[in-house]
Motif scaffolding. Sequence first.
Motif, short mmCIF file in Angstrom:
data_model
loop_
_atom_site.label_atom_id
_atom_site.label_comp_id
_atom_site.label_asym_id
_atom_site.label_seq_id
_atom_site.Cartn_x
_atom_site.Cartn_y
_atom_site.Cartn_z
N ALA A 96 13.68 -21.53 -31.74
CA ALA A 96 12.49 -20.67 -31.66
C ALA A 96 12.93 -19.27 -31.25
O ALA A 96 14.08 -19.06 -30.85
N VAL A 97 12.01 -18.34 -31.35
CA VAL A 97 12.18 -17.05 -30.71
C VAL A 97 11.67 -17.18 -29.28
O VAL A 97 10.55 -17.65 -29.06
N TYR A 98 12.50 -16.80 -28.33
CA TYR A 98 12.16 -16.91 -26.91
C TYR A 98 11.77 -15.53 -26.39
O TYR A 98 12.49 -14.54 -26.59
N TYR A 99 10.64 -15.51 -25.69
CA TYR A 99 10.10 -14.28 -25.13
C TYR A 99 10.02 -14.38 -23.62
O TYR A 99 9.62 -15.41 -23.08
N CYS A 100 10.36 -13.29 -22.94
CA CYS A 100 10.09 -13.23 -21.51
C CYS A 100 8.82 -12.40 -21.29
O CYS A 100 8.46 -11.56 -22.12
N ALA A 101 8.16 -12.67 -20.18
CA ALA A 101 6.90 -12.01 -19.89
C ALA A 101 6.76 -11.83 -18.39
O ALA A 101 7.34 -12.60 -17.61
N ALA A 102 5.98 -10.82 -18.00
CA ALA A 102 5.76 -10.51 -16.59
C ALA A 102 4.28 -10.42 -16.31
O ALA A 102 3.51 -9.88 -17.12
N GLY A 103 3.89 -10.91 -15.15
CA GLY A 103 2.49 -10.83 -14.75
C GLY A 103 2.36 -10.79 -13.24
O GLY A 103 3.23 -11.29 -12.52
N LEU A 104 1.26 -10.21 -12.78
CA LEU A 104 0.94 -10.22 -11.35
C LEU A 104 0.05 -11.43 -11.10
O LEU A 104 -1.02 -11.54 -11.70
N PHE A 105 0.50 -12.31 -10.24
CA PHE A 105 -0.22 -13.55 -10.00
C PHE A 105 -0.67 -13.65 -8.55
O PHE A 105 0.10 -13.40 -7.63
N TYR A 106 -1.94 -14.03 -8.39
CA TYR A 106 -2.50 -14.28 -7.07
C TYR A 106 -2.99 -15.72 -7.01
O TYR A 106 -3.99 -16.03 -6.34
N CYS A 107 -2.27 -16.57 -7.71
CA CYS A 107 -2.62 -17.97 -7.82
C CYS A 107 -1.32 -18.73 -8.02
O CYS A 107 -0.26 -18.12 -8.12
N SER A 108 -1.41 -20.04 -8.10
CA SER A 108 -0.21 -20.85 -8.30
C SER A 108 -0.53 -22.00 -9.24
O SER A 108 -1.69 -22.27 -9.54
N GLY A 109 0.50 -22.66 -9.71
CA GLY A 109 0.31 -23.80 -10.57
C GLY A 109 0.40 -23.47 -12.05
O GLY A 109 0.44 -22.31 -12.45
N TYR A 110 0.40 -24.54 -12.85
CA TYR A 110 0.55 -24.36 -14.29
C TYR A 110 -0.66 -23.67 -14.91
O TYR A 110 -0.54 -22.94 -15.88
N GLY A 111 -1.81 -23.88 -14.33
CA GLY A 111 -3.00 -23.22 -14.84
C GLY A 111 -2.94 -21.72 -14.67
O GLY A 111 -3.62 -20.97 -15.38
N CYS A 112 -2.12 -21.29 -13.72
CA CYS A 112 -1.96 -19.87 -13.44
C CYS A 112 -0.83 -19.28 -14.29
O CYS A 112 -1.01 -18.27 -14.96
N TYR A 113 0.31 -19.95 -14.30
CA TYR A 113 1.51 -19.40 -14.96
C TYR A 113 1.65 -19.82 -16.42
O TYR A 113 2.46 -19.24 -17.14
N GLY A 114 0.91 -20.83 -16.85
CA GLY A 114 1.08 -21.34 -18.19
C GLY A 114 0.51 -20.52 -19.32
O GLY A 114 1.15 -20.34 -20.35
N PRO A 115 -0.73 -20.02 -19.19
CA PRO A 115 -1.35 -19.31 -20.32
C PRO A 115 -0.71 -17.96 -20.62
O PRO A 115 -0.55 -17.14 -19.71
N PRO A 116 -0.36 -17.72 -21.87
CA PRO A 116 0.21 -16.42 -22.22
C PRO A 116 -0.71 -15.25 -21.87
O PRO A 116 -0.23 -14.16 -21.55
N SER A 117 -2.00 -15.48 -21.91
CA SER A 117 -2.95 -14.39 -21.64
C SER A 117 -2.89 -13.90 -20.21
O SER A 117 -3.42 -12.83 -19.90
N ASN A 118 -2.24 -14.64 -19.32
CA ASN A 118 -2.13 -14.22 -17.93
C ASN A 118 -0.95 -13.28 -17.67
O ASN A 118 -0.75 -12.86 -16.53
N TYR A 119 -0.21 -12.97 -18.71
CA TYR A 119 0.95 -12.08 -18.57
C TYR A 119 0.62 -10.71 -19.16
O TYR A 119 0.07 -10.62 -20.26
N ALA A 120 0.99 -9.67 -18.42
CA ALA A 120 0.64 -8.31 -18.84
C ALA A 120 1.68 -7.68 -19.75
O ALA A 120 1.34 -6.84 -20.60
#
Length: 127
Positions: free
Chosen positions: A91-115
């Motif tokens: 696959a093509v692998y992408y890195c992403a960065a986001g500001l998180f004020y939560c934890s868990g897969y529900g927080c870090y999993g969705p691509p839409s949570n990364y800026a």
Amino acid sequence: VQLQASGGGLVQAGGSLRLSCAASGLTFSRYGMGWFRQAPGKERDFVAAISWSGGSTYYADSVKGRFTISRDNAKNTVYLQMNSLKPEDTAVYYCAAGLFYCSGYGCYGPPSNYAYWGQGTLVTVSS
């Protein structure tokens, strides 16, 4: 903000690769970081993520025990060590960065949570 992913390439099944993602233009130590991948004709899928401190990590079931995410805040870089590679990891692998004020897969999993997103690096695993 720039995220520069590197380290992709062609490897035989069972082999290893280490991806790197160098960040600039942001306060890296404040950001959670994630790796995603997208195979041809498929959606972008979560692979792994790490909290701003490195104290929490998350993995997709398909890579648990084979991939390891880590970060070096002094170098503004996040890594993805990939071992025991399989053809389905291609696959093509992408890195992403986001500001998180939560934890868990529900927080870090969705691509839409990364800026911010890097340009991607291609990993091809031959059988």
